[in-house]
Design a protein around this motif. Structure first.
Motif, PDB file in Angstrom:
ATOM      1  N   ARG A  76       0.891  -1.151  -0.031  1.00  0.00           N
ATOM      2  CA  ARG A  76       0.167   0.022   0.117  1.00  0.00           C
ATOM      3  C   ARG A  76       0.987   1.261   0.080  1.00  0.00           C
ATOM      4  NH1 ARG A  76      -4.336   2.010   4.616  1.00  0.00           N
ATOM      5  NH2 ARG A  76      -5.473   3.691   3.402  1.00  0.00           N
ATOM      6  N   PHE A  79       2.681   8.137   2.312  1.00  0.00           N
ATOM      7  CA  PHE A  79       2.434   9.727   2.293  1.00  0.00           C
ATOM      8  C   PHE A  79       3.642   9.936   1.436  1.00  0.00           C
ATOM      9  CE2 PHE A  79      -0.245  10.826   5.965  1.00  0.00           C
ATOM     10  CZ  PHE A  79      -1.138  11.558   5.302  1.00  0.00           C
ATOM     11  N   HIS A 106       2.414   7.529   8.360  1.00  0.00           N
ATOM     12  CA  HIS A 106       1.086   6.887   8.307  1.00  0.00           C
ATOM     13  C   HIS A 106       1.560   5.255   8.112  1.00  0.00           C
ATOM     14  CE1 HIS A 106      -2.545   5.251   6.738  1.00  0.00           C
ATOM     15  NE2 HIS A 106      -2.983   6.105   7.374  1.00  0.00           N
ATOM     16  N   ILE A 132      -2.174   6.732  -0.719  1.00  0.00           N
ATOM     17  CA  ILE A 132      -3.099   7.614  -0.038  1.00  0.00           C
ATOM     18  C   ILE A 132      -3.069   8.875  -0.403  1.00  0.00           C
ATOM     19  CG2 ILE A 132      -3.490   6.179   1.947  1.00  0.00           C
ATOM     20  CD1 ILE A 132      -1.480   8.032   3.373  1.00  0.00           C
ATOM     21  N   HIS A 154      -5.828  13.500   0.757  1.00  0.00           N
ATOM     22  CA  HIS A 154      -5.439  12.423   1.640  1.00  0.00           C
ATOM     23  C   HIS A 154      -6.534  11.696   1.680  1.00  0.00           C
ATOM     24  CE1 HIS A 154      -2.010  15.156   3.477  1.00  0.00           C
ATOM     25  NE2 HIS A 154      -1.808  14.876   2.359  1.00  0.00           N
ATOM     26  N   VAL A 155      -6.703  10.495   1.145  1.00  0.00           N
ATOM     27  CA  VAL A 155      -7.727   9.634   0.666  1.00  0.00           C
ATOM     28  C   VAL A 155      -7.482   8.261   0.499  1.00  0.00           C
ATOM     29  CG1 VAL A 155      -7.055  10.324  -2.014  1.00  0.00           C
ATOM     30  CG2 VAL A 155      -9.584   9.822  -1.300  1.00  0.00           C
ATOM     31  N   HIS A 156      -8.579   7.455   0.560  1.00  0.00           N
ATOM     32  CA  HIS A 156      -8.615   5.917   0.586  1.00  0.00           C
ATOM     33  C   HIS A 156      -8.579   5.604  -0.910  1.00  0.00           C
ATOM     34  CE1 HIS A 156      -9.951   6.796   4.862  1.00  0.00           C
ATOM     35  NE2 HIS A 156      -9.064   5.668   4.979  1.00  0.00           N
ATOM     36  N   GLY A 188     -10.879   5.744   9.549  1.00  0.00           N
ATOM     37  CA  GLY A 188     -10.975   7.407   9.077  1.00  0.00           C
ATOM     38  C   GLY A 188     -11.974   7.373   7.885  1.00  0.00           C
ATOM     39  N   ALA A 205      -8.875  13.002   4.866  1.00  0.00           N
ATOM     40  CA  ALA A 205      -9.375  11.932   5.665  1.00  0.00           C
ATOM     41  C   ALA A 205      -8.543  12.162   7.044  1.00  0.00           C
ATOM     42  CB  ALA A 205      -9.102  10.565   5.216  1.00  0.00           C
ATOM     43  N   ASN A 206      -7.779  12.867   7.294  1.00  0.00           N
ATOM     44  CA  ASN A 206      -7.089  13.051   8.178  1.00  0.00           C
ATOM     45  C   ASN A 206      -7.449  14.516   9.158  1.00  0.00           C
ATOM     46  OD1 ASN A 206      -5.557  10.938   9.125  1.00  0.00           O
ATOM     47  ND2 ASN A 206      -3.788  11.623   7.930  1.00  0.00           N
ATOM     48  N   ARG A 215     -10.991   9.814  14.408  1.00  0.00           N
ATOM     49  CA  ARG A 215     -10.711  11.081  14.084  1.00  0.00           C
ATOM     50  C   ARG A 215     -11.680  12.265  14.395  1.00  0.00           C
ATOM     51  NH1 ARG A 215      -7.468   8.671   8.408  1.00  0.00           N
ATOM     52  NH2 ARG A 215      -6.794   6.924  10.057  1.00  0.00           N
TER      53      ARG A 215
HETATM   54  C1  LIG Z   1      -4.803   9.458   4.937  1.00  0.00           C
HETATM   55  C2  LIG Z   1      -5.807   8.714   4.319  1.00  0.00           C
HETATM   56  C3  LIG Z   1      -5.705   7.251   4.208  1.00  0.00           C
HETATM   57  C4  LIG Z   1      -6.118   6.870   5.665  1.00  0.00           C
HETATM   58  O1  LIG Z   1      -6.758   7.622   6.565  1.00  0.00           O
HETATM   59  O2  LIG Z   1      -5.862   5.553   6.001  1.00  0.00           O
HETATM   60  P1  LIG Z   1      -6.389   4.410   7.126  1.00  0.00           P
HETATM   61  O3  LIG Z   1      -7.851   4.802   7.476  1.00  0.00           O
HETATM   62  O4  LIG Z   1      -6.026   3.235   6.947  1.00  0.00           O
HETATM   63  O5  LIG Z   1      -5.416   5.157   8.546  1.00  0.00           O
END
Ligand SMILES: CCCC(=O)OP(=O)(O)O
Ligand SMILES: Nc1ncnc2c1ncn2[C@@H]1O[C@H](COP(=O)(O)OP(=O)(O)O)[C@@H](O)[C@H]1O
Length: 362
Positions: A76, A79, A106, A132, A154-156, A188, A205-206, A215
């Motif tokens: 995966r 950052f 991360h 991410i 910042h995204v899944h 998240g 997402a953060n 979060r």
């Molecule tokens: C920063 C975006 C990705 C993310 O938050 O992943 P997790 O939920 O696995 O920490």
């Protein structure tokens, strides 16, 4: 190459998940759980590299999986510099940025590092897929209201792209011809406006959007500034509060949505309010992303661990179904998406992208 053997690795904050694929077929999967007490003495994410690698290799040996039979390893992506969606070969520049946590810390930063360490022993390629930091945002979405605070993507992305492809296939259309609002609802939360396959906006997402099990999401700015300057917290403590000790955890002392739901069902009014508060904020963000797509939404997709909950899914659906049909893909398909991303390269369907701050700069 026909039916290559691929090891996919997904390091998370509390687990290392990995699986072996033969072509598209998963032939082995394992999750190693990491307790707080096992990770707490590591000062940084990258310092966990040897520890996690050792556990993973031991598990592969235990299950008679021979590393020498692998054709590629894929991890995966963490950052990094903002990147276009796709599969990237792990190179020195990427490893350097991850080792120094140049763009942030991360658990997923370990994905490329672990993949590289295992691949180099076998002289096979290491990849990451849809990290991410996938950034397809339009310029208008980057403004925050203060020039030095640019909004960041910042995204899944890995799971969001995978579930979008899955739903597009289910409705018999090409993923790149559809507009989706996708809500990844996990520890998240990221909720995206995806126009013809491109994530044109997302709540970071953060630090934006709805609160989640762990979060805080977006916060009232004045009060946040005052709290930061109250002298009660260090910078690190505040960041941890926002990203690891916010949301459900801050209100209820647990990140477990099943526990929150059970408490709410048994009459705990605070648990019910907090659960409904998250549902309210998620629905509101889905509405916002629908406006980004100017109401031209082919579907709303709910995914991530929280989408296993009938209550959460029903309540969000009740609030947003006026916008578009709601599809539910509970959990995540991250290992499979990693393997498929590597497979597209190994079978020459796509060319691997090269990580370079120069080439990919936005
Ligand atoms: C920063 C975006 C990705 C993310 O938050 O992943 P997790 O939920 O696995 O920490
Ligand atoms: N069956 C379920 N019902 C309700 N919530 C669930 C269920 N399974 C997992 N969850 C919740 O989903 C959240 C974690 O989601 P997940 O996508 O696994 O997150 P991450 O990968 O970020 O750790 C937790 O709050 C967990 O309690």
């Amino acid at each position: 190459m026909e039916n290559p053997k691929i090891l996919a690795i997904n390091p998370g904050s509390t687990s290392t998940k990995f699986a072996v694929f033969l072509g598209e077929n998963q032939i082995f999967k394992e999750t190693i759980r990491h307790e707080d007490k096992d990770l707490i003495h590591f000062p940084t994410v990258v310092s966990q590299l040897d520890y996690r690698l050792k556990l993973l290799i031991e598990s592969l040996h235990y299950h008679n999986i021979n590393l020498e039979e692998l054709d590629a390893v894929v991890g995966r992506g963490g950052f990094l510099h903002p990147l276009k969606s796709g599969t990237y070969i792990v190179n020195k520049e990427m490893l350097d940025d991850l080792k120094t946590a140049r763009y942030g810390e991360h658990a997923s930063n370990l994905g490329a590092l672990m993949a590289y360490e295992l691949a180099k022993e076998q002289d096979i390629p290491a990849y990451i897929v849809d990290p991410i930091v996938v950034d397809e945002m339009e310029d208008v979405a980057r403004l925050s209201g203060i020039p030095e605070l640019e909004r960041k993507s910042h995204v899944h992305a890995l799971n969001i792209k995978a579930v979008s492809r899955k739903i597009a296939k289910r409705i018999g259309k090409d993923f790149q011809s559809l507009n989706f609002v996708v809500a990844h609802l996990g520890g998240g939360i990221s909720i995206v406006a995806q126009r013809k396959g491109q994530i044109i906006d997302v709540n970071n997402a953060n630090n934006e959007g709805p609160f989640s099990p762990e979060r805080s999401g977006g916060l009232p700015a004045f009060q946040l500034v005052r709290l930061c300057y109250s002298g009660k917290f260090s910078e690190k403590e505040m960041l941890t509060r926002l990203t690891k000790k916010g949301g459900f955890y801050a209100y209820l002392g647990t990140k477990n949505a099943m526990e929150v739901e059970e408490r709410a069902t048994k009459g705990d009014k605070k648990a019910k309010l907090v659960l409904d508060g998250m549902i309210y904020q998620v629905s509101k963000e889905i509405g916002a992303m629908s406006a980004v797509l100017e109401g031209d939404v082919d579907g709303i997709i709910l995914t991530g661990g929280l989408s296993f909950s009938d209550y959460i899914v029903q309540e969000i659906t009740r609030k947003v179904k006026y916008i578009a049909p709601v599809f539910v893909v509970p959990g995540e398909a991250e290992l499979e998406s990693l393997a498929l991303g590597a497979l597209r390269i190994l079978t020459n369907q796509e060319e691997a992208r090269i990580y370079s701050v120069e080439i990919n700069a936005y």
